[in-house]
Write a protein that holds these residues in place. Structure first.
Motif, mmCIF file in Angstrom:
data_model
loop_
_atom_site.group_PDB
_atom_site.id
_atom_site.type_symbol
_atom_site.label_atom_id
_atom_site.label_comp_id
_atom_site.label_asym_id
_atom_site.label_seq_id
_atom_site.Cartn_x
_atom_site.Cartn_y
_atom_site.Cartn_z
ATOM 1 N N LYS B 113 -0.032 -1.639 -4.445
ATOM 2 C CA LYS B 113 -0.995 -0.983 -3.565
ATOM 3 C C LYS B 113 -1.941 -2.010 -2.928
ATOM 4 O O LYS B 113 -2.168 -1.997 -1.716
ATOM 5 N N TYR B 114 -2.471 -2.910 -3.754
ATOM 6 C CA TYR B 114 -3.412 -3.907 -3.238
ATOM 7 C C TYR B 114 -2.722 -4.884 -2.287
ATOM 8 O O TYR B 114 -3.278 -5.269 -1.255
ATOM 9 N N LEU B 115 -1.513 -5.297 -2.650
ATOM 10 C CA LEU B 115 -0.818 -6.264 -1.795
ATOM 11 C C LEU B 115 -0.390 -5.619 -0.472
ATOM 12 O O LEU B 115 -0.397 -6.275 0.573
ATOM 13 N N CYS B 116 -0.024 -4.351 -0.516
ATOM 14 C CA CYS B 116 0.301 -3.642 0.728
ATOM 15 C C CYS B 116 -0.932 -3.593 1.626
ATOM 16 O O CYS B 116 -0.840 -3.803 2.842
ATOM 17 N N GLU B 117 -2.081 -3.321 1.027
ATOM 18 C CA GLU B 117 -3.316 -3.255 1.805
ATOM 19 C C GLU B 117 -3.629 -4.619 2.452
ATOM 20 O O GLU B 117 -3.986 -4.694 3.626
ATOM 21 N N GLY B 252 1.339 -7.284 8.869
ATOM 22 C CA GLY B 252 1.777 -5.990 9.393
ATOM 23 C C GLY B 252 1.205 -5.733 10.781
ATOM 24 O O GLY B 252 1.879 -5.172 11.647
ATOM 25 N N ASP B 253 -0.040 -6.146 10.994
ATOM 26 C CA ASP B 253 -0.668 -5.953 12.303
ATOM 27 C C ASP B 253 -0.129 -6.926 13.347
ATOM 28 O O ASP B 253 -0.247 -6.701 14.542
ATOM 29 N N GLY B 282 7.274 -7.140 0.686
ATOM 30 C CA GLY B 282 6.740 -5.916 1.262
ATOM 31 C C GLY B 282 7.451 -5.576 2.554
ATOM 32 O O GLY B 282 8.051 -6.460 3.191
ATOM 33 N N CYS B 283 7.409 -4.313 2.933
ATOM 34 C CA CYS B 283 8.053 -3.922 4.182
ATOM 35 C C CYS B 283 7.378 -2.689 4.765
ATOM 36 O O CYS B 283 6.611 -2.004 4.086
ATOM 37 N N LYS B 284 7.711 -2.421 6.006
ATOM 38 C CA LYS B 284 7.241 -1.213 6.663
ATOM 39 C C LYS B 284 8.061 -0.027 6.160
ATOM 40 O O LYS B 284 9.177 -0.183 5.649
ATOM 41 N N GLU B 285 7.506 1.164 6.365
ATOM 42 C CA GLU B 285 8.104 2.385 5.822
ATOM 43 C C GLU B 285 9.601 2.520 6.150
ATOM 44 O O GLU B 285 10.398 2.927 5.299
#
Lengths: 436, 475
Positions: B113-117, B252-253, B282-285
Motif C-alpha cells: 500500500k505504501y509503495l503504491c502510494e 505513475g504520474d 508495481g503496476c497499473k490496474e
C-alpha cells in the motif's frame, strides 16, 4: 519522526548557497510543475523508534510460532548454532555492497571463496557460483545453462517441488523455450516416460533428490537416460541430505542446484533463502552470477577477486543469458558459517538424525492407520494416507501447538521430521492423531 | 590470511546436537556417499575469530563514506534489524495456514500500500528477490499484456537507452525480446528523435531509469512515455534511482505502466555484501492480473492470466519487514525529506568538487553525478581506476567507476541523504587530495592502494586460470 538525517536548517541554507540556488524546489527544476507533488504522500506520519518497534512487535505477535514443526515441503526447521546469527549480524558484513573494490573487500571475497568450496564439497561438483536467489530460481537458471541452438527443451520431473516447477515454467515461458513435465509413478520420476520423452531437442533433464514426496530417486539411472539423449543432467538436492547421500557428481550430474535454506537459515516465512549452483568444469563459463576466484596481488600475496565477469550482464548486456547481479551473499555466508560450525560430522548427524526421526514417525503413524502412500525409500519426508481426512488431522495437531505435515489433498499428508524435534514431540503428535 | 579449511583439524568440531533419541536408520549402501564432505573442523573460538578477521578485511557503510553511485549506500537503521529478528517473523513456516500468519500478510499489505502510494501504482508484488529479478518480472507483465491481446508475436522489441544499466538489455533477452539500443543525448537523457525513429508496431515497450544514470531528471519524460504509448508499447520504470524522487514525483504520474524498486537501495535494507535484496514490482490496474502470485504453488492455484511465479514462496520476506520498518519510521514527511536531502547532498558534493574534477554534465544533478577522467587519462595516464584506488587508501569507499558506459573514465558518486555536511566536506577534500597526488605522480597512482589488505589483484590470471575453490595440498 525518525528520518536518519543530520542536517539543520542552517546547514541547508549554507549548502543551497554553495550550490548557488535559492530553494530546494530549484533542485528539481527539471521536474515539470504538473508532476511535482504539492503534498506529502498519503502515508502515516513518521513515528519514533519506540512506536515503530511497538507496531512491528504487534504485527509479529499476530503470527503463530508452532512449538513443534512436522512440515517441510521445501522449508525446514533445523537447529541453528548460536554463532551463525552472531557472525552474519556483524555490521560490516551486513552493510557492505557487492565486493567490487577487491583491495578493501578481501574478507567478503574470501568468505565467498570458502562458501564455493563448501558447496563443491557437499555436491561433489568442481565449481560453484556465489549464489542465486533461491532453489527454484537456481533450477531455472540451470535449465537456461543447458540450452543451445539445437536444444531448447527442458524435461522436469513432476516430483519436484511445485514452486520449482512453476518458477521454471515462468522462466521458460519468458524466454520462449519449452518445458515438458515428466510424469511421476508411485511418487517417483517415471523413468520409462523419461526415456520416451528425452530426444535430440532435449537440452536438460531435471530431477529433485530427495524429491518433493521425500522419496529417493534412482538418480544415477535418470542421469544415464539424459546423457544417452545427449542432454545435460541437473539435480536439485537438499544440502543436508547431500552430506550423507550419493552426491550429484556420483550420479553423473552436469549441474547441481538446490535450496540452501536448511544450512542455517530460519524459516522466515519463505525468505531470504539461498539458491546454490555448482557444475562440472566444462560448464563453468555458463554459470550465471558472481564467482570468486583466487589470484595474487602485485606483491605476490594471495588475493580473491570477482572473476569470469565476461559472462555477466554489465559486460555482455543483451548477450548475457542471465541478468542477475545482487544475489543472496549474506545467506551464502550464513550457510558457510553453519557448515564450518557443524563440521562434516555435525551435518551428517543432522542428516542422519532427521532421517531416523522421520522413519520413527512413519512407523508410529503406520501403527495408527496412517499408511505410507508410496513404498519407495525416503529420507526425512514421506506421504501418508489420512484415514480421518487431512483437515481433521491437521486441525487436531494445531490445537496441540503442532504444525502438522502439509495436506497434499483431502486424504494425503506430506510429513517431515528433522533433528530439531524430539521423540517426545513425535509421540505426542501420534497420540493426538490417534484421538481424532 | 589462512582459509577456514587451512585451520581445520580432524575431530575439532563442536557438538551442537544431542544424541539421537530414536533408533538410528540405516540406508542401504547404494544410497550413500563414500566420503564425508571435507568441511572445516574448527573450534567455535577459532571460527569466531576467523570471521572477525574477515570482517576487518571488509568495508561497510559503518566503516566510512560509501559514495557508490547507483547503489544508494545510505545508513541502515538498527531498529530494522531488531524487527527482522522477531521470532514471530523468523520462525513461521512459509506454508502455514493464513490464520496463523496474519501478521506476515499484514506486513505485505501495508508495504504494498505504501509503495503504491509513493510510486503512483495500483498493485504490487514483493516476490522478486533483487532489482534485476524485479526488472525481469516487470517486463514479463508487458510481454503478457501483448500476448493476451494477440500481439505477442508482433511486439518483440524493447527500447533501451545506451546509458542504461546492463541489467536492462539482459532483462529484455531473458524475456525473449529483441533489444533496440538508442543513443542518449550528452546528458544521458532520451533523444526524442531517436526514440520516435525507433518505435513502431513491433515495439513491446521501453525500459527507462529516471533520473537517468547520469543523475539527470529527464524533463521530457511525459513526452517520452506518450511516444511509446501512441506506438502501442508500454513503459517500464527502472527504480534504481528512486531515492532522488520518492515523495517528490511519482513514476505513475510520469506515464509509466510498471516499475521495480530496490528495497535494498531506496528503502534502506542492508546490502549484505551483495544480497539479499528485494525487487518489489508495481503496476497499473490493467496489468495487475498478470502479477506473479504471492503464494506457494504447493498451496495455491496460479490464476490463468498470471505470469506464474518468479521465486518460491513469498519472496525475501525479512527484507520486506525491514523496508516496512523504515517506511513507518520515515512516514509521509520523512520520505520526501530524505529524497530532497539526498539531492541536496549530491549537489553540495558536486559543487565542492567542480573546481577540480570535470563533470560529465555540469550544473545541477539529482541524487548522483558523474565525473570524467578522460582528459587526465589521455594527457598523463591518470585513470578513474587510479582515483578510486587512491580513495581506498584514504579510508573511503570508491565511487562507481566506468559506468555509465557513455562517459569515458567515469566516476559516479552518490553520497545519499544520511551523510552530514561535515562528512561531505571532508570527502570533497579527500577527493581533491587524491586528484592532486595522482596528477603529481601518475606512476605512484598506478600502484594505489598501498594501505589496503592487498595491492591491485591480477584479474587477468584469475580469469585465464580460474581457481574457484580450495583444494587440499598433497603432503
Amino acid at each position: 519522526m525518525a528520518n536518519y538525517l543530520s542536517l539543520s536548517e542552517e546547514d541547508r541554507k549554507r549548502m543551497l548557497e554553495a550550490i548557488g540556488i535559492a530553494s530546494e524546489r530549484d533542485l528539481y527544476r527539471d521536474v515539470p510543475e504538473d508532476l511535482y507533488l504539492k503534498e506529502d504522500p498519503n502515508l502515516p506520519s513518521g513515528k519514533s523508534e519506540m512506536e515503530v518497534l511497538r507496531q512491528m512487535k504487534a504485527l509479529a505477535a499476530k503470527n503463530h510460532v508452532f512449538a513443534t514443526c512436522l512440515r517441510g515441503a521445501g522449508a525446514y526447521r533445523h537447529y541453528i548454532p548460536a554463532i551463525v546469527s552472531e557472525v552474519v549480524g556483524k555490521e560490516t558484513f551486513l552493510t557492505a555492497y557487492t565486493p567490487y573494490q577487491a583491495e578493501i573487500s578481501q574478507g567478503i571475497l574470501q568468505s565467498i571463496f570458502e562458501y564455493q568450496t563448501m558447496i563443491c564439497e557437499l555436491t561433489g561438483m568442481t565449481v560453484a557460483n556465489a549464489s542465486v536467489y533461491d532453489g527454484a530460481t537456481a533450477a531455472a537458471e540451470a535449465a537456461a545453462m543447458c540450452k543451445d541452438r539445437k536444444r531448447s527443451k527442458v524435461l522436469v520431473s513432476a516430483a519436484v517441488h511445485p514452486d520449482i516447477l512453476t518458477v521454471m515454467k515462468t522462466y521458460t515461458w519468458a524466454a520462449g523455450s519449452d518445458l515438458v513435465v515428466v510424469p511421476a509413478k508411485d511418487g517417483k520420476t517415471d523413468l520409462a516416460a523419461l526415456r520416451e520423452l528425452a530426444d535430440e531437442k532435449t537440452a536438460g533433464v531435471l530431477i529433485q533428490q530427495p524429491n518433493y514426496y521425500g522419496l529417493l530417486e534412482d538418480a544415477a539411472e535418470a542421469g544415464e537416460i539424459a546423457h544417452a539423449a545427449g542432454a545435460k543432467y541437473i539435480m536439485s538436492v537438499n544440502p543436508i541430505a547431500a552430506a550423507v547421500l550419493k552426491t550429484p557428481a556420483d550420479c553423473g550430474a552436469d549441474i547441481a542446484v538446490g535450496e540452501g535454506q536448511p544450512l542455517g537459515m530460519p524459516l522466515s516465512w519463505g525468505g531470504p533463502y539461498l539458491g546454490f549452483m555448482a557444475a562440472g568444469k566444462d560448464m563453468m563459463r555458463k554459470l550465471p552470477g558472481r564467482i570468486v576466484g583466487e589470484t595474487t596481488d602485485h606483491e605476490g600475496r594471495k588475493a580473491y577477486v570477482l572473476t569470469l565477469q565476461a559472462r555477466e550482464q554489465h559486460i555482455k548486456r543483451e548477450k548475457a543469458s542471465s541478468n542477475i547481479c545482487s544475489n543472496e551473499a549474506l545467506c551464502a555466508m550464513t550457510a558457510a558459517v553453519y557448515c564450518a560450525a557443524m563440521g562434516p560430522r555435525g551435518i551428517q548427524n543432522a542428516a542422519n538424525s532427521s532421517a531416523a526421526k522421520a522413519h520413527y514417525l512413519a512407523e508410529k503413524l503406520e501403527e495408527i492407520g496412517y499408511k505410507r502412500t508410496y513404498a519407495g525409500e525416503f529420507f526425512h519426508e514421506f506421504v501418508t494416507e489420512a484415514p480421518k481426512g487431512a483437515a481433521a488431522a491437521l486441525e487436531a495437531l494445531k490445537k496441540a501447538d503442532i504444525l502438522g505435515g502439509l495436506a497434499l489433498d483431502e486424504n494425503h499428508i506430506l510429513w517431515c521430521a528433522t533433528e530439531a524435534v524430539t521423540k517426545e514431540e513425535l509421540d505426542l503428535a501420534v497420540n493426538v492423531l490417534e484421538e481424532v | 590470511m589462512e582459509l577456514i579449511f587451512e585451520k581445520s583439524r580432524p575431530g575439532r568440531s563442536h557438538a551442537y546436537l544431542p544424541a539421537c533419541d530414536v533408533p538410528a536408520y540405516a540406508f542401504a549402501k547404494e544410497y550413500l556417499r563414500e566420503e564425508a564432505p571435507a568441511l572445516p573442523e574448527v573450534s567455535e573460538n577459532d571460527l569466531a575469530r576467523h570471521y572477525s578477521a574477515l570482517e576487518r578485511r571488509a568495508f561497510g557503510v559503518n566503516n566510512g563514506f560509501y559514495p557508490l553511485g547507483s547503489c544508494t549506500m545510505k545508513y541502515n537503521p538498527k531498529v530494522n534489524e531488531v524487527t527482522a529478528a522477531l521470532p514471530g517473523f523468523t520462525d513461521v513456516h512459509p506454508l502455514q495456514d493464513a490464520d496463523t500468519v496474519e501478521g506476515c500478510l499484514e506486513v505485505l499489505d501495508l508495504t504494498k500500500k505504501y509503495l503504491c502510494e509513493i510510486t503512483g501504482m495500483d498493485a504490487m508484488t514483493l516476490q522478486p528477490a533483487a532489482g534485476a529479478h524485479g526488472e525481469f518480472t516487470g517486463m514479463m507483465l508487458i510481454k503478457r499484456y501483448h500476448e493476451l491481446r494477440g500481439e505477442g508475436e508482433k511486439r518483440v522489441k524493447v527500447i533501451v537507452p545506451d546509458s542504461s544499466h546492463g541489467t536492462n538489455p539482459a532483462t529484455g533477452t531473458m524475456n525473449g525480446l529483441q533489444v533496440v539500443s538508442i543513443p542518449s543525448a550528452a546528458d544521458g537523457s532520451v533523444d526524442l528523435d531517436a526514440l520516435r525513429a525507433a518505435v513502431g508496431e513491433d515495439t513491446a515497450g521501453l525500459m527507462l531509469t529516471n533520473p537517468n544514470t547520469l543523475g539527470i531528471f529527464d524533463k521530457n519524460i511525459t513526452e517520452i512515455t506518450k511516444i511509446i504509448h501512441e506506438a502501442g508499447g508500454l513503459c517500464y520504470y527502472d527504480g534504481a534511482n528512486l531515492n532522488a524522487v520518492m515523495g517528490v514525483v511519482r513514476p505513475g504520474d510520469m506515464g509509466f505502466d510498471c516499475i521495480h524498486l530496490n528495497l535494498h537501495k531506496t528503502f534502506s535494507t542492508p546490502h549484505g555484501g551483495g544480497g539479499p535484496g528485494a525487487g518489489a514490482v508495481g503496476c497499473k490496474e490493467f496489468l495487475a492480473n498478470y502479477l506473479p502470485v504471492d503464494c506457494s504453488s504447493a498451496i495455491c492455484e496460479i490464476p490463468a492470466e498470471s505470469v506464474g511465479k518468479v521465486r518460491s514462496f513469498q519472496g525475501n520476506f525479512l527484507v520486506v519487514v525491514r523496508a516496512l520498518t523504515y517506511l513507518l519510521s520515515l512516514g509521509k514527511e520523512g520520505v520526501p525529506a530524505s529524497a530532497k536531502t539526498a539531492v541536496l547532498n549530491a549537489n553540495y558534493l558536486k559543487a565542492l568538487l567542480a573546481d577540480t574534477y570535470e563533470m560529465a554534465n555540469p550544473g545541477l544533478c539529482m541524487h548522483e553525478f558523474v565525473m570524467t577522467m578522460e582528459k587526465e587519462h589521455k594527457e598523463c595516464g591518470v585513470s578513474a581506476l587510479d582515483i578510486a584506488k587512491g580513495l581506498l587508501d584514504e579510508g573511503m569507499h570508491a565511487p562507481t567507476i566506468y559506468f555509465p558506459l557513455i562517459v569515458h573514465e567515469a566516476l559516479m558518486a552518490e553520497p545519499t541523504e544520511t551523510e552530514s555536511p561535515e562528512t561531505i566536506e571532508a570527502a570533497a577534500e579527500t577527493f581533491k587530495k587524491v586528484y592532486r597526488a595522482a596528477m603529481a605522480d601518475p606512476e605512484a597512482a598506478h600502484q594505489w592502494p598501498v594501505k589496503a589488505a592487498i595491492s591491485r589483484p591480477d584479474e587477468v590470471t584469475a580469469a585465464r586460470k580460474p581457481v574457484l575453490r580450495w583444494v587440499k595440498e598433497e603432503a
